[in-house]
Scaffold this motif. Structure first.
Motif, PDB file in Angstrom:
ATOM      1  N   SER A  84       0.811  -1.215   0.000  1.00 59.43           N
ATOM      2  CA  SER A  84       0.000   0.000   0.000  1.00 59.43           C
ATOM      3  C   SER A  84       0.848   1.270   0.000  1.00 59.43           C
ATOM      4  CB  SER A  84      -0.939  -0.001   1.202  1.00 59.43           C
ATOM      5  OG  SER A  84      -0.190  -0.112   2.389  1.00 59.43           O
ATOM      6  N   ARG A  85       2.163   1.126   0.120  1.00 64.48           N
ATOM      7  CA  ARG A  85       3.124   2.240   0.055  1.00 64.48           C
ATOM      8  C   ARG A  85       2.865   3.312   1.113  1.00 64.48           C
ATOM      9  NH1 ARG A  85       5.411   1.032  -4.742  1.00 64.48           N
ATOM     10  NH2 ARG A  85       4.099   0.091  -6.309  1.00 64.48           N
ATOM     11  N   VAL A  86       2.579   2.880   2.344  1.00 59.69           N
ATOM     12  CA  VAL A  86       2.282   3.834   3.407  1.00 59.69           C
ATOM     13  C   VAL A  86       3.223   3.734   4.605  1.00 59.69           C
ATOM     14  CG1 VAL A  86      -0.153   4.059   2.805  1.00 59.69           C
ATOM     15  CG2 VAL A  86       0.552   2.327   4.441  1.00 59.69           C
ATOM     16  N   LEU A  87       4.028   2.685   4.698  1.00 60.97           N
ATOM     17  CA  LEU A  87       4.913   2.544   5.847  1.00 60.97           C
ATOM     18  C   LEU A  87       5.989   3.627   5.808  1.00 60.97           C
ATOM     19  CD1 LEU A  87       5.405  -1.329   6.019  1.00 60.97           C
ATOM     20  CD2 LEU A  87       4.044   0.112   7.517  1.00 60.97           C
ATOM     21  N   PRO A  88       6.356   4.155   6.971  1.00 59.61           N
ATOM     22  CA  PRO A  88       7.370   5.204   7.002  1.00 59.61           C
ATOM     23  C   PRO A  88       8.761   4.641   6.727  1.00 59.61           C
ATOM     24  CG  PRO A  88       6.753   4.603   9.221  1.00 59.61           C
ATOM     25  CD  PRO A  88       5.841   3.843   8.300  1.00 59.61           C
ATOM     26  N   GLY A  89       9.628   5.513   6.291  1.00 63.81           N
ATOM     27  CA  GLY A  89      11.021   5.134   6.092  1.00 63.81           C
ATOM     28  C   GLY A  89      11.392   4.989   4.634  1.00 63.81           C
ATOM     29  N   ARG A  90      12.657   4.740   4.447  1.00 65.81           N
ATOM     30  CA  ARG A  90      13.218   4.588   3.119  1.00 65.81           C
ATOM     31  C   ARG A  90      12.714   3.283   2.508  1.00 65.81           C
ATOM     32  NH1 ARG A  90      17.236   7.090   0.695  1.00 65.81           N
ATOM     33  NH2 ARG A  90      18.361   5.989  -0.936  1.00 65.81           N
ATOM     34  N   GLY A  91      12.388   3.311   1.234  1.00 62.80           N
ATOM     35  CA  GLY A  91      11.881   2.122   0.569  1.00 62.80           C
ATOM     36  C   GLY A  91      12.786   1.674  -0.558  1.00 62.80           C
ATOM     37  N   ALA A  92      12.737   0.387  -0.834  1.00 62.90           N
ATOM     38  CA  ALA A  92      13.393  -0.204  -2.000  1.00 62.90           C
ATOM     39  C   ALA A  92      12.291  -0.891  -2.791  1.00 62.90           C
ATOM     40  CB  ALA A  92      14.456  -1.207  -1.570  1.00 62.90           C
ATOM     41  N   HIS A  93      12.518  -1.103  -4.073  1.00 63.19           N
ATOM     42  CA  HIS A  93      11.493  -1.702  -4.918  1.00 63.19           C
ATOM     43  C   HIS A  93      12.012  -2.955  -5.588  1.00 63.19           C
ATOM     44  CE1 HIS A  93      10.132   2.408  -4.329  1.00 63.19           C
ATOM     45  NE2 HIS A  93       8.921   1.953  -4.555  1.00 63.19           N
ATOM     46  N   VAL A  94      11.138  -3.955  -5.715  1.00 60.21           N
ATOM     47  CA  VAL A  94      11.512  -5.220  -6.338  1.00 60.21           C
ATOM     48  C   VAL A  94      10.297  -5.763  -7.083  1.00 60.21           C
ATOM     49  CG1 VAL A  94      10.934  -6.628  -4.314  1.00 60.21           C
ATOM     50  CG2 VAL A  94      12.655  -7.435  -5.909  1.00 60.21           C
ATOM     51  N   HIS A  95      10.547  -6.426  -8.230  1.00 59.71           N
ATOM     52  CA  HIS A  95       9.448  -7.119  -8.899  1.00 59.71           C
ATOM     53  C   HIS A  95       8.975  -8.237  -7.963  1.00 59.71           C
ATOM     54  CE1 HIS A  95      11.203  -5.427 -12.697  1.00 59.71           C
ATOM     55  NE2 HIS A  95       9.915  -5.259 -12.927  1.00 59.71           N
ATOM     56  N   PRO A  96       7.682  -8.454  -7.845  1.00 58.28           N
ATOM     57  CA  PRO A  96       7.188  -9.485  -6.926  1.00 58.28           C
ATOM     58  C   PRO A  96       7.308 -10.896  -7.516  1.00 58.28           C
ATOM     59  CG  PRO A  96       5.352  -8.340  -7.927  1.00 58.28           C
ATOM     60  CD  PRO A  96       6.599  -7.656  -8.398  1.00 58.28           C
ATOM     61  N   VAL A  97       8.513 -11.265  -7.912  1.00 57.08           N
ATOM     62  CA  VAL A  97       8.790 -12.602  -8.450  1.00 57.08           C
ATOM     63  C   VAL A  97      10.026 -13.166  -7.757  1.00 57.08           C
ATOM     64  CG1 VAL A  97       7.718 -12.189 -10.700  1.00 57.08           C
ATOM     65  CG2 VAL A  97      10.119 -11.655 -10.379  1.00 57.08           C
ATOM     66  N   PRO A  98      10.089 -14.474  -7.575  1.00 61.08           N
ATOM     67  CA  PRO A  98      11.219 -15.080  -6.855  1.00 61.08           C
ATOM     68  C   PRO A  98      12.584 -14.793  -7.481  1.00 61.08           C
ATOM     69  CG  PRO A  98       9.435 -16.653  -7.051  1.00 61.08           C
ATOM     70  CD  PRO A  98       9.057 -15.468  -7.889  1.00 61.08           C
ATOM     71  N   GLY A  99      12.670 -14.708  -8.792  1.00 61.72           N
ATOM     72  CA  GLY A  99      13.954 -14.472  -9.452  1.00 61.72           C
ATOM     73  C   GLY A  99      14.585 -13.141  -9.060  1.00 61.72           C
ATOM     74  N   CYS A 100      13.780 -12.095  -9.040  1.00 67.01           N
ATOM     75  CA  CYS A 100      14.296 -10.781  -8.647  1.00 67.01           C
ATOM     76  C   CYS A 100      14.649 -10.749  -7.166  1.00 67.01           C
ATOM     77  CB  CYS A 100      13.295  -9.690  -8.993  1.00 67.01           C
ATOM     78  SG  CYS A 100      13.195  -9.332 -10.753  1.00 67.01           S
ATOM     79  N   LEU A 101      13.851 -11.389  -6.339  1.00 59.79           N
ATOM     80  CA  LEU A 101      14.150 -11.451  -4.911  1.00 59.79           C
ATOM     81  C   LEU A 101      15.463 -12.192  -4.682  1.00 59.79           C
ATOM     82  CD1 LEU A 101      13.459 -11.019  -1.940  1.00 59.79           C
ATOM     83  CD2 LEU A 101      12.139 -13.142  -2.031  1.00 59.79           C
ATOM     84  N   ASP A 102      15.636 -13.336  -5.331  1.00 51.31           N
ATOM     85  CA  ASP A 102      16.873 -14.110  -5.176  1.00 51.31           C
ATOM     86  C   ASP A 102      18.093 -13.312  -5.612  1.00 51.31           C
ATOM     87  OD1 ASP A 102      15.371 -16.206  -4.240  1.00 51.31           O
ATOM     88  OD2 ASP A 102      15.367 -17.291  -6.149  1.00 51.31           O
ATOM     89  N   SER A 103      17.968 -12.618  -6.720  1.00 53.37           N
ATOM     90  CA  SER A 103      19.082 -11.807  -7.225  1.00 53.37           C
ATOM     91  C   SER A 103      19.434 -10.689  -6.250  1.00 53.37           C
ATOM     92  CB  SER A 103      18.715 -11.226  -8.591  1.00 53.37           C
ATOM     93  OG  SER A 103      19.750 -10.438  -9.088  1.00 53.37           O
ATOM     94  N   ALA A 104      18.417 -10.019  -5.721  1.00 55.54           N
ATOM     95  CA  ALA A 104      18.655  -8.932  -4.768  1.00 55.54           C
ATOM     96  C   ALA A 104      19.304  -9.444  -3.487  1.00 55.54           C
ATOM     97  CB  ALA A 104      17.346  -8.216  -4.451  1.00 55.54           C
ATOM     98  N   LEU A 105      18.855 -10.611  -3.018  1.00 54.93           N
ATOM     99  CA  LEU A 105      19.436 -11.186  -1.801  1.00 54.93           C
ATOM    100  C   LEU A 105      20.868 -11.633  -2.038  1.00 54.93           C
ATOM    101  CD1 LEU A 105      16.393 -13.249  -0.496  1.00 54.93           C
ATOM    102  CD2 LEU A 105      17.258 -11.065   0.395  1.00 54.93           C
ATOM    103  N   ARG A 106      21.136 -12.231  -3.183  1.00 58.04           N
ATOM    104  CA  ARG A 106      22.479 -12.709  -3.502  1.00 58.04           C
ATOM    105  C   ARG A 106      23.476 -11.540  -3.574  1.00 58.04           C
ATOM    106  NH1 ARG A 106      21.062 -15.505  -7.520  1.00 58.04           N
ATOM    107  NH2 ARG A 106      21.351 -13.918  -9.105  1.00 58.04           N
ATOM    108  N   ARG A 107      23.023 -10.406  -4.118  1.00 52.96           N
ATOM    109  CA  ARG A 107      23.891  -9.241  -4.235  1.00 52.96           C
ATOM    110  C   ARG A 107      23.857  -8.333  -3.003  1.00 52.96           C
ATOM    111  NH1 ARG A 107      22.857  -5.532  -7.545  1.00 52.96           N
ATOM    112  NH2 ARG A 107      20.655  -5.881  -7.860  1.00 52.96           N
TER     113      ARG A 107
END
Length: 110
Positions: free
Chosen positions: A47-70
């Motif tokens: 919902s994009r309402v939580l306070p603080g700095r945000g990061a964005h990721v495609h909601p797919v496992p491949g992008c999540l895995d890549s972001a975690l690996r890096r």
């Protein structure tokens, strides 16, 4: 009629730019352990309402895995150490019906 441009963001996983509505916003939530040290966990913010700095990721496992690996979430959110991805992993798996075969957004040549 005034046309408003949709904001674009960069996925921390695949590094592709996309409309903010196509990406999942993620924030780091701090929790303090019994020893007094702080630990961060990744929380999805659809919902994009939580306070603080945000990061964005495609909601797919491949992008999540890549972001975690890096270790991209720690850098993007400016938090020390490696944040716990548990809650975020569960949310992305739920969006994809638990299908680990979804590898990421389709790449289109311009």
């Amino acid at each position: 009629m005034i046309r408003r441009a949709l904001p674009t963001r960069t996925c921390v996983g695949c590094r592709q730019r996309a409309s903010a509505s196509d990406l999942l916003r993620v924030v780091a939530i701090a929790s303090v352990t019994d020893s007094g040290s702080s630990h961060f966990r990744l929380r999805p913010d659809p919902s994009r309402v939580l306070p603080g700095r945000g990061a964005h990721v495609h909601p797919v496992p491949g992008c999540l895995d890549s972001a975690l690996r890096r270790r991209a979430f720690g850098r993007a959110l400016r938090v020390p150490g490696v944040p716990d991805p548990g809650e975020l992993s569960e949310a992305i798996a739920a969006v994809n019906g638990g299908d680990p075969g979804s590898s990421g957004p389709s790449r289109q040549s311009a």
